[in-house]
Design an enzyme around this catalytic site. Structure first.
Site, mmCIF file in Angstrom:
data_model
loop_
_atom_site.group_PDB
_atom_site.id
_atom_site.type_symbol
_atom_site.label_atom_id
_atom_site.label_comp_id
_atom_site.label_asym_id
_atom_site.label_seq_id
_atom_site.Cartn_x
_atom_site.Cartn_y
_atom_site.Cartn_z
ATOM 1 N N GLY A 198 -9.421 3.059 36.043
ATOM 2 C CA GLY A 198 -10.359 2.093 36.445
ATOM 3 C C GLY A 198 -11.744 2.957 36.559
ATOM 4 C CB THR A 199 -12.304 6.219 38.284
ATOM 5 O OG1 THR A 199 -11.449 5.741 39.622
ATOM 6 C CG2 THR A 199 -13.391 7.311 38.837
ATOM 7 C CD GLN A 208 -8.024 -4.359 43.786
ATOM 8 O OE1 GLN A 208 -7.005 -5.403 43.622
ATOM 9 N NE2 GLN A 208 -7.992 -3.171 43.937
ATOM 10 C CG HIS A 218 -2.897 2.318 39.534
ATOM 11 N ND1 HIS A 218 -2.906 2.242 40.849
ATOM 12 C CD2 HIS A 218 -4.022 2.698 39.012
ATOM 13 C CE1 HIS A 218 -4.101 2.666 41.327
ATOM 14 N NE2 HIS A 218 -4.970 2.610 40.106
ATOM 15 C CB CYS A 256 -10.973 5.220 48.078
ATOM 16 S SG CYS A 256 -11.776 3.524 47.886
HETATM 17 C C1 LIG Z 1 -12.395 -2.393 41.949
HETATM 18 C C2 LIG Z 1 -11.772 -1.250 41.706
HETATM 19 N N1 LIG Z 1 -12.463 -0.513 41.036
HETATM 20 C C3 LIG Z 1 -12.088 0.655 40.321
HETATM 21 C C4 LIG Z 1 -10.930 1.257 40.925
HETATM 22 C C5 LIG Z 1 -10.418 2.646 40.522
HETATM 23 O O1 LIG Z 1 -9.489 2.560 39.488
HETATM 24 P P1 LIG Z 1 -8.175 3.629 39.189
HETATM 25 O O2 LIG Z 1 -7.700 4.007 40.087
HETATM 26 O O3 LIG Z 1 -7.510 3.355 38.056
HETATM 27 O O4 LIG Z 1 -9.244 4.762 38.942
HETATM 28 C C6 LIG Z 1 -10.215 0.601 42.000
HETATM 29 C C7 LIG Z 1 -9.074 1.018 42.659
HETATM 30 O O5 LIG Z 1 -8.724 1.041 43.725
HETATM 31 C C8 LIG Z 1 -10.601 -0.664 42.330
HETATM 32 O O6 LIG Z 1 -9.954 -1.482 43.368
#
Ligand SMILES: Cc1ncc(COP(=O)(O)O)c(C=O)c1O
Length: 385
Positions: free
Chosen positions: A70-71, A178, A200, A324
């Site tokens: 996601g990041t 999410q 994940h 986080c």
């Molecule tokens: C809304 C949202 N965006 C992005 C992320 C980041 O995803 P990733 O852990 O796959 O990098 C998260 C992870 O908690 C998230 O909840």
């Protein structure tokens, strides 16, 4: 084993995903760029996985690009549009309650000469189409609004917001990390241009995700090198991860209705049970929220970590606001954006249920939470309740 109730932080890999992944570690380990048959087997499963994932998110396979999660998808969407469109304008619209993968990237864009308007959600975490429309300017090049919030679980009306963007010919990105696998997500029906997802969060493996990208003149390459992902994101593909993501998404989408009904039942019981504890309030939208997502502000404690630690002692994994920021003692920026006071925003807990939780788990967690809140209130310094 502790009872895991933090499913929006991450989930366990499903048996099905693991089974599908295993051959691609040691037997079918070929590089998809190689022309001999071991490589072609990997190439075939890569494209098959792309087709499966595209189908489950209402997209075309050509619109799906694999990433590390996601990041990375959020970073790529934002940086890419800004890089491509900077001559057209330097204004971005987002919200004050985005995940840091979006917010921190936007901060960098600001340092790079862009101006960002952060829309303030209402107290339940909603953004209205009118509010968005008012913020659009002739130089707006990107709108980025999350589909479901990771701290309060509110599901936003992305379809309506994307319509506004389309009317004004502004590109629309949604962080659906999410949402995918938990509520219906169809990229074409939503009318978004870019959409981020992460395996994940729906019982797939960690470190793999995707970016849906509809725009014909796509983003600039994220990584340059061997030209994988149509030259957009070089690097040998994470075949086991991608296969696992496809298998997990298939399961999540095919059992979405049953899972939603089950999780809503557990969620209703959890929320009504927690609200019986004096001085505890629900956060987020009571109606439009992710199934299984329960979030609260607990009065009379200096910080939510006191309750999270007490719950841990009693064998339950819950989270404070957002994973986080769990290590830091900062107040959740999401709750501050929703209009909560600083002390309330620091005292938020999140219990996110999954299909591996039982009705008995919920009853046990409620008993543990009553005791944990009481202990945190009596033993933690100051903040008499
Ligand atoms: C809304 C949202 N965006 C992005 C992320 C980041 O995803 P990733 O852990 O796959 O990098 C998260 C992870 O908690 C998230 O909840």
């Amino acid at each position: 084993m502790p009872v895991y109730m933090d499913h929006s932080a991450t989930t366990a890999l499903s048996e099905h995903a693991l089974r599908e992944m295993l051959p691609y570690f040691r037997e079918e380990y070929g590089n998809p760029s190689a022309i001999y048959s071991l490589g072609q087997t990997a190439k075939n499963v890569l494209e098959k996985s792309r087709q499966r994932i595209a189908k489950f998110i209402g997209a075309l396979p050509t619109e799906v690009f694999f990433t590390s999660g996601g990041t990375e998808s959020d970073n790529w969407a934002i940086r890419g549009v800004c890089q491509r469109r900077r001559d057209k304008g330097r204004h971005i619209i987002s919200t004050a309650m985005e995940h840091n993968a979006v917010l921190r990237t936007l901060q960098q864009m600001e340092e790079d000469g862009f101006e960002v308007t952060y829309l303030l959600p209402d107290h339940l975490g909603r953004i209205s189409p009118e509010q968005l429309e008012e913020a659009i300017r002739p130089d707006t090049v990107l709108i980025s609004v999350m589909m479901a919030n990771n701290v309060v679980g509110t599901v936003l009306n992305i379809k309506e917001l994307a319509k506004v963007a389309k009317r004004h010919r502004v590109l629309f990105h949604t962080d659906a990390v999410q949402a995918v696998g938990h509520i219906p997500v169809n990229a074409h029906e939503l009318g978004v241009d870019l959409l981020s997802l992460s395996a994940h969060k729906f019982n797939g493996p960690k470190g793999v995700g995707a970016l849906y990208c509809r725009i014909p003149n796509p983003l600039p390459p994220l990584l340059t090198g061997g030209g994988q992902e149509k030259g957009m994101r070089s690097g040998t593909e994470n075949i086991p991860g991608i296969v696992g993501m496809a298998a997990a998404l298939e399961d999540a989408v095919s059992s979405l209705q049953d899972n939603t009904e089950y999780l809503k039942r557990l969620q209703d019981r959890m929320i009504s049970g927690v609200l019986e504890i004096p001085g505890v309030r629900l956060t987020g939208d009571p109606e439009n929220r992710l199934p299984g997502f329960c979030s609260f502000v607990v009065e009379g404690i200096p910080h939510s970590v006191y309750v999270v630690n007490e719950m841990n002692e009693r064998g339950f994994c819950i989270s404070s606001g957002s994973a986080c920021s769990a290590a830091s003692r900062e107040a959740s920026h999401v709750l501050l954006a929703l209009g909560y006071e600083k002390h309330e925003a620091g005292a938020s807990i999140r219990i996110t249920l999954g299909t591996d939780n039982t009705e008995q788990d919920v009853e046990d967690a409620l008993a543990a939470l009553r005791a944990s809140v009481q202990k945190a209130r009596t033993e933690s310094p100051s903040m008499a309740f």
